[in-house]
Design a protein around this motif. Structure first.
Motif, PDB file in Angstrom:
ATOM      1  N   ILE A  60       0.835  -1.164   0.096  1.00 36.70           N
ATOM      2  CA  ILE A  60       0.048   0.039  -0.263  1.00 36.70           C
ATOM      3  C   ILE A  60       0.957   1.258   0.056  1.00 36.70           C
ATOM      4  O   ILE A  60       1.631   1.420   1.051  1.00 36.70           O
ATOM      5  CB  ILE A  60      -1.022   0.129   1.050  1.00 36.70           C
ATOM      6  N   CYS A  61       0.923   1.793  -1.006  1.00 38.89           N
ATOM      7  CA  CYS A  61       1.851   3.118  -1.096  1.00 38.89           C
ATOM      8  C   CYS A  61       1.047   4.229  -0.645  1.00 38.89           C
ATOM      9  O   CYS A  61       0.058   5.072  -1.550  1.00 38.89           O
ATOM     10  CB  CYS A  61       2.416   3.197  -2.659  1.00 38.89           C
ATOM     11  N   GLN A  62       1.158   4.928   0.402  1.00 35.78           N
ATOM     12  CA  GLN A  62       0.390   5.949   1.013  1.00 35.78           C
ATOM     13  C   GLN A  62       0.805   7.117   0.157  1.00 35.78           C
ATOM     14  O   GLN A  62      -0.057   8.040   0.161  1.00 35.78           O
ATOM     15  CB  GLN A  62       0.814   6.199   2.321  1.00 35.78           C
ATOM     16  N   THR A  63       1.940   7.243  -0.408  1.00 34.70           N
ATOM     17  CA  THR A  63       1.973   8.492  -1.194  1.00 34.70           C
ATOM     18  C   THR A  63       1.220   8.662  -2.297  1.00 34.70           C
ATOM     19  O   THR A  63       0.716   9.737  -2.636  1.00 34.70           O
ATOM     20  CB  THR A  63       3.658   8.589  -1.613  1.00 34.70           C
ATOM     21  N   ASN A  64       0.956   7.605  -2.926  1.00 36.88           N
ATOM     22  CA  ASN A  64       0.283   7.447  -4.431  1.00 36.88           C
ATOM     23  C   ASN A  64      -1.505   7.751  -3.776  1.00 36.88           C
ATOM     24  O   ASN A  64      -1.976   8.325  -4.419  1.00 36.88           O
ATOM     25  CB  ASN A  64       0.311   6.142  -5.009  1.00 36.88           C
TER      26      ASN A  64
END
Length: 207
Positions: free
Chosen positions: A116-120
């Motif tokens: 899970i990429c929180q930045t994206n």
């Protein structure tokens, strides 16, 4: 489910509290004992102090009987290392890792890890809020990633039914979103006539 959370920062604590609230058996690991103060007063899971890469610490947290593990520390490198240990040494299949650097997402995928990429996620939400447009959203189902795309109706399609919308082979129409916010789901049979300012919701398998 029996779930182990690695990292008790703001995200890890929130996740552990949520899992506990929904009735799961939760253990959480952090190297800083003070981090557990972020857990709710009624949190009834197990807390373990120690280095997440220490296999004995993981054993003490119950990794050997876990159904799933979430690795959500603030350190991408630590997350990928712990995720590999959990998968390769303890044979936990369902491992999800948090990352902050989108560039590293490919590295995680090469090791067969779900991320899970929180930045994206934050970037997509901010973009939509700033320019009032929809960006592609992604949902993960096992090893498959499904993208959800929202497109403005082409003026030449106004007055025609939704089945006239041109699509790529990997795309499927999910529904139509009206200007007033009402959503019409499409099951492939009903004749939904397209209006000006409608938005078409499409899904496609990304990988």
């Amino acid at each position: 489910m029996n779930i182990l959370v690695i990292g008790c920062g703001k995200l890890g604590a929130r996740l552990a509290n949520t899992l506990c609230y929904h009735g799961h058996d939760v253990s959480i690991v952090d190297r800083d004992e003070d981090a557990f103060e972020q857990l709710d007063d009624d949190f009834d899971g197990m807390t373990v102090v120690g280095m997440p890469m220490d296999m004995n610490v993981l054993r003490n947290a119950g990794v050997e009987s876990c159904d799933a593990v979430a690795v959500v520390t603030a350190d991408d490198n630590l997350n990928i290392t712990v995720s590999q240990i959990v998968k390769e040494f303890f044979y936990v299949e369902n491992v999800v890792a948090r990352i902050t650097d989108p560039v590293r997402e490919d590295v995680f995928h090469q090791f067969g890890l779900k991320t899970i990429c929180q930045t994206n996620l934050a970037c997509g939400a901010l973009y939509s809020a700033l320019v009032n447009e929809f960006t592609e959203k992604q949902l993960h189902f096992g090893d498959n990633t499904v993208g959800i795309i929202v497109k403005e109706v082409d003026p030449i399609l106004v007055g025609r039914t939704v089945d006239a919308v041109p699509m790529k082979a990997v795309e499927t129409i999910m529904g139509v979103l009206r200007e007033n916010g009402k959503l019409y789901l499409y099951d492939g049979r009903q004749k939904i006539v397209l209006n000006p300012k409608d938005k078409i919701i499409l899904t496609r398998i990304s990988d």
